[in-house]
Design a protein around this motif. Structure first.
Motif, PDB file in Angstrom:
ATOM      1  N   ASP A 152     -15.143  64.131  37.405  1.00  0.00           N
ATOM      2  CA  ASP A 152     -15.838  65.379  37.733  1.00  0.00           C
ATOM      3  C   ASP A 152     -16.979  65.090  38.714  1.00  0.00           C
ATOM      4  O   ASP A 152     -17.943  64.403  38.361  1.00  0.00           O
ATOM      5  CB  ASP A 152     -16.381  65.993  36.424  1.00  0.00           C
ATOM      6  N   ASP A 203     -15.354  60.353  34.628  1.00  0.00           N
ATOM      7  CA  ASP A 203     -14.717  61.565  34.095  1.00  0.00           C
ATOM      8  C   ASP A 203     -13.995  62.379  35.165  1.00  0.00           C
ATOM      9  O   ASP A 203     -13.489  63.468  34.884  1.00  0.00           O
ATOM     10  CB  ASP A 203     -15.755  62.444  33.369  1.00  0.00           C
ATOM     11  N   THR A 212     -20.695  65.967  37.423  1.00  0.00           N
ATOM     12  CA  THR A 212     -21.420  65.212  36.386  1.00  0.00           C
ATOM     13  C   THR A 212     -21.843  63.870  36.968  1.00  0.00           C
ATOM     14  O   THR A 212     -21.152  63.298  37.803  1.00  0.00           O
ATOM     15  CB  THR A 212     -20.538  64.962  35.149  1.00  0.00           C
ATOM     16  N   PHE A 213     -22.989  63.387  36.547  1.00  0.00           N
ATOM     17  CA  PHE A 213     -23.533  62.167  37.169  1.00  0.00           C
ATOM     18  C   PHE A 213     -24.239  61.286  36.144  1.00  0.00           C
ATOM     19  O   PHE A 213     -24.549  61.702  35.024  1.00  0.00           O
ATOM     20  CB  PHE A 213     -24.481  62.525  38.312  1.00  0.00           C
ATOM     21  N   ASN A 239     -20.244  59.631  32.548  1.00  0.00           N
ATOM     22  CA  ASN A 239     -20.056  60.661  33.585  1.00  0.00           C
ATOM     23  C   ASN A 239     -19.484  60.091  34.880  1.00  0.00           C
ATOM     24  O   ASN A 239     -19.006  60.841  35.725  1.00  0.00           O
ATOM     25  CB  ASN A 239     -21.386  61.346  33.895  1.00  0.00           C
ATOM     26  N   LEU A 240     -19.577  58.776  35.038  1.00  0.00           N
ATOM     27  CA  LEU A 240     -19.075  58.137  36.267  1.00  0.00           C
ATOM     28  C   LEU A 240     -17.557  58.042  36.263  1.00  0.00           C
ATOM     29  O   LEU A 240     -16.941  57.792  37.296  1.00  0.00           O
ATOM     30  CB  LEU A 240     -19.656  56.725  36.408  1.00  0.00           C
ATOM     31  N   ALA A 265     -22.199  59.995  41.045  1.00  0.00           N
ATOM     32  CA  ALA A 265     -21.319  60.962  40.367  1.00  0.00           C
ATOM     33  C   ALA A 265     -20.041  60.322  39.834  1.00  0.00           C
ATOM     34  O   ALA A 265     -19.581  60.651  38.745  1.00  0.00           O
ATOM     35  CB  ALA A 265     -20.970  62.106  41.317  1.00  0.00           C
ATOM     36  N   GLU A 266     -19.460  59.424  40.633  1.00  0.00           N
ATOM     37  CA  GLU A 266     -18.194  58.803  40.245  1.00  0.00           C
ATOM     38  C   GLU A 266     -18.175  57.345  40.685  1.00  0.00           C
ATOM     39  O   GLU A 266     -18.787  56.978  41.698  1.00  0.00           O
ATOM     40  CB  GLU A 266     -17.015  59.530  40.912  1.00  0.00           C
TER      41      GLU A 266
HETATM   42 CA    CA Z   1     -18.695  62.466  37.192  1.00  0.00          CA
END
Ligand code: CA
Length: 625
Positions: A57, A55, A60-61, A52-53, A157-158
């Motif tokens: 988005d 993607d 998402t996390f 999720n990091l 998240a990212e």
């Molecule tokens: Ca994400």
């Protein structure tokens, strides 16, 4: 293009797009497997994973089941020099603050035992926004990662890494502050949990502003007694082979990392060691300030110190073997500690008259023979019989034939100047081979010093010596033992006064010591800010804190105020005569008289001239009004 720009600046603008590639690096996603499913309050290996990091988005996390020492990153396939990192907090209320003290690291081993920091974030994030930081580290890494700060579940998240493929070199590594960075990476990131079990791993020290690196195998365990109860743990690190460390004189396996948790100035031990140097003690342990990172987590500002042990450039006495059981070989060396905690140790004894609890530090508890144990316990029995004897103060027949008063007084004076409540809670002593006399030292452990103990607060107001105050701590019998030697023996009292006069004349002054405080406060500035970010206790009472002033600066000022008052107290109590006359003026009812510096009485002192102003028994040098 602006013609005023120097060539280097133009070049960096031209090459910048190459170095700072627009696209973040890609690779195999790696990281902590066990994640946390917030919706169902349970662990998961498929929900909120590290993927999720990467993607793109912001909703998402990544979140891990364990709360600390968890991480995620990339296997880049080959070494890359990292130029920039980017991160975005998770979109929830706590997201922005969960990234504070998040650590970025690089490694070339899959197990991250060689991991070093490349950036430590100190700022809160913003939901929905990437934050970026330039990375200044010349070494290339195949593996890169983000380690969440303590208790964060690594929520993020990212995550982005930028750079270019290269082996790089070690010419410019990342050092967290101006202080050396000590990094300990343990196998499976296991946290040290007690004093008995050593956790193996690598010990890495980056120093000289990022231009030196030491990376050796070793281990880590907890150390200390009282200081172990705090969340910021004190540790002992041990290299597999004897090692030179920073600018320390000793080459040794064992070193200590002192946590200084209750000491909010972080410098009390260092100041006391400075005093001990000034007073001329035979061995003063080495210590220096460092930042510590354990398994990717920033742990705070510590003091890297010598282990107090028998070793070259440490306590230099003969190291005994189990074969040394008779004759002169049996007479030393012994290193012991009059120790309030002796009852918890394996190798200790209690003396018959003063009931002093004494731990035998050397020979080691698993090597000491019955003969050696008997020798040193009999030695103390004989010594204290002489101390108790009515002719004890006789220079020839008394206790002095077995006891060095000079080092005992030095040790006491260091503790008094430093206002240490714990002077006789723990007292080290050592005996050399073939020498009938036992010596005191080194000094150690001053976190309660400089008025940092609510039981003795404003210790400079106490009558006489602090160690002799009923609220000061003492191992059983040690206060009585010290009383007999320091206060009942007129010879020792005279020796103390003469020593105080000598060390004061030789530069042990409040001005000098306050100068050391200012110097260390400056050296510690960046590190103390991080330390109190990690451990926000400036407004809390921890350990025996008598006050909590809310700021580092106020705590430092408190130490300087204390120094001023403590010197005045000791000058008055022991008796110090600046330039041969007392420095204090307390006989206020006596008539005032003026003398020239040569000692000639002056009936009509001239305005603005330097005179000795005398009032009764006391006098000082003044400019007349
Ligand atoms: Ca994400």
């Amino acid at each position: 293009m602006n013609q005023c720009l120097p060539f280097a600046a133009i070049a960096s603008m031209l090459f910048a797009p190459m170095l700072y590639a627009d696209e973040p690096l890609t690779g195999t996603v790696i990281g902590t497997q066990l994640c946390y499913d917030y919706e169902h309050y349970r662990q998961s290996i498929s929900i909120n994973t590290a993927k999720n990091l990467f993607d793109g988005d912001p909703e998402t996390f990544f979140a891990t089941y364990e709360r600390s020492y968890t991480w995620a990153g990339l296997d880049l396939g080959e070494p890359h020099v990292i130029t920039r990192v980017g991160w975005m907090p998770r979109n929830d209320t706590n997201g922005p603050k969960r990234v504070v003290l998040g650590m970025f690291q690089g490694a070339n081993r899959e197990d991250f035992l060689d991991a070093v920091p490349i950036f430590l974030n100190t700022q809160k994030g913003t939901v929905g926004q990437m934050d970026y930081a330039d990375v200044d580290c010349s070494r290339g890494f195949r593996y890169v990662r983000y380690v969440g700060p303590s208790d964060s579940r690594c929520n993020l998240a990212e995550l982005e890494f930028y750079g270019y493929p290269a082996e790089g070199d070690d010419s410019a590594l990342y050092q967290i502050t101006n202080l050396p960075t000590v990094i300990v990476n343990t196998v499976d990131a296991e946290e040290p949990y007690d004093k008995e079990h050593e956790i193996s791993g690598n010990i890495i020290i980056i120093s000289d502003n990022g231009t030196s690196i030491l990376d050796k195998e070793g281990g880590i365990r907890e150390r200390g007694n009282g200081s172990r109860v705090f969340p910021k743990k004190p540790w002992r690190i041990k290299f597999s082979k004897k090692q030179n460390v920073l600018d320390a004189p000793a080459k040794a396996k064992k070193w200590t990392l002192i946590n200084n948790y209750g000491d909010k100035t972080l410098m009390r031990n260092k100041l006391a060691f400075d005093i001990a140097e000034k007073i001329g003690m035979e061995w003063v342990p080495y210590c220096t300030f460092v930042d510590v990172v354990l398994n990717g987590e920033y742990k705070g500002c510590y003091q890297l110190c010598d282990q107090v042990e028998v070793n070259e450039c440490r306590l230099e006495i003969e190291e005994m073997t189990p074969e040394d059981n008779e004759g002169e070989a049996l007479t030393g060396g012994y290193f012991v500690e009059v120790d309030a905690y002796a009852y918890d140790e394996e190798s200790w004894f209690e003396t018959p008259k003063y009931y002093l609890p004494i731990t035998i530090k050397s020979p080691d508890e698993d090597e000491i023979t019955d003969e050696q144990y008997e020798y040193i316990s009999d030695y103390f029995a004989e010594l204290e019989a002489l101390v108790k004897d009515k002719n004890f103060s006789d220079p020839e027949a008394g206790y002095r034939q077995m006891f060095d008063t000079r080092s005992f007084i030095q040790h006491m004076l260091v503790n008094e100047v430093a206002g240490n409540t714990d002077c006789y809670w723990s007292t080290y002593m050592y005996k050399r081979r073939g020498n009938p006399i036992i010596y005191t030292g080194p000094v150690w452990d001053f976190d309660l010093g400089f008025d940092n103990d609510n039981r003795t607060y404003h210790s400079y107001n106490k009558k006489g010596y602090l160690w002799n105050n009923s609220t000061a701590s003492s191992a059983t019998g040690m206060r009585s033992f010290a009383n007999r030697i320091l206060l009942s023996d007129a010879g020792t009292k005279a020796e103390t006064k003469a020593m105080w006069q000598e060390v004061r004349d030789n530069g042990l002054t409040p001005e000098w010591l306050k100068g050391q405080v200012d110097k260390y406060a400056e050296e510690l500035d960046a590190s103390q800010q991080l330390n109190f970010m990690r451990w926000p206790i400036l407004s809390s009472y921890v350990h025996q804190n008598p006050v909590a002033l809310g700021s580092y600066e106020a705590e430092v000022k408190r130490v300087k105020d204390f120094i001023e008052k403590e010197f005045a107290h000791l000058d008055d109590y022991i008796g110090y005569e600046a330039n041969g006359i007392s420095s204090t003026l307390t006989d206020e009812n006596a008539p005032v008289e003026y003398y020239t510096i040569q000692g000639i009485k002056v009936l009509n002192p001239q305005q603005g001239q330097l005179y000795i102003k005398r009032q009764g028994r006391k006098a000082r040098v003044v400019f007349s009004l």
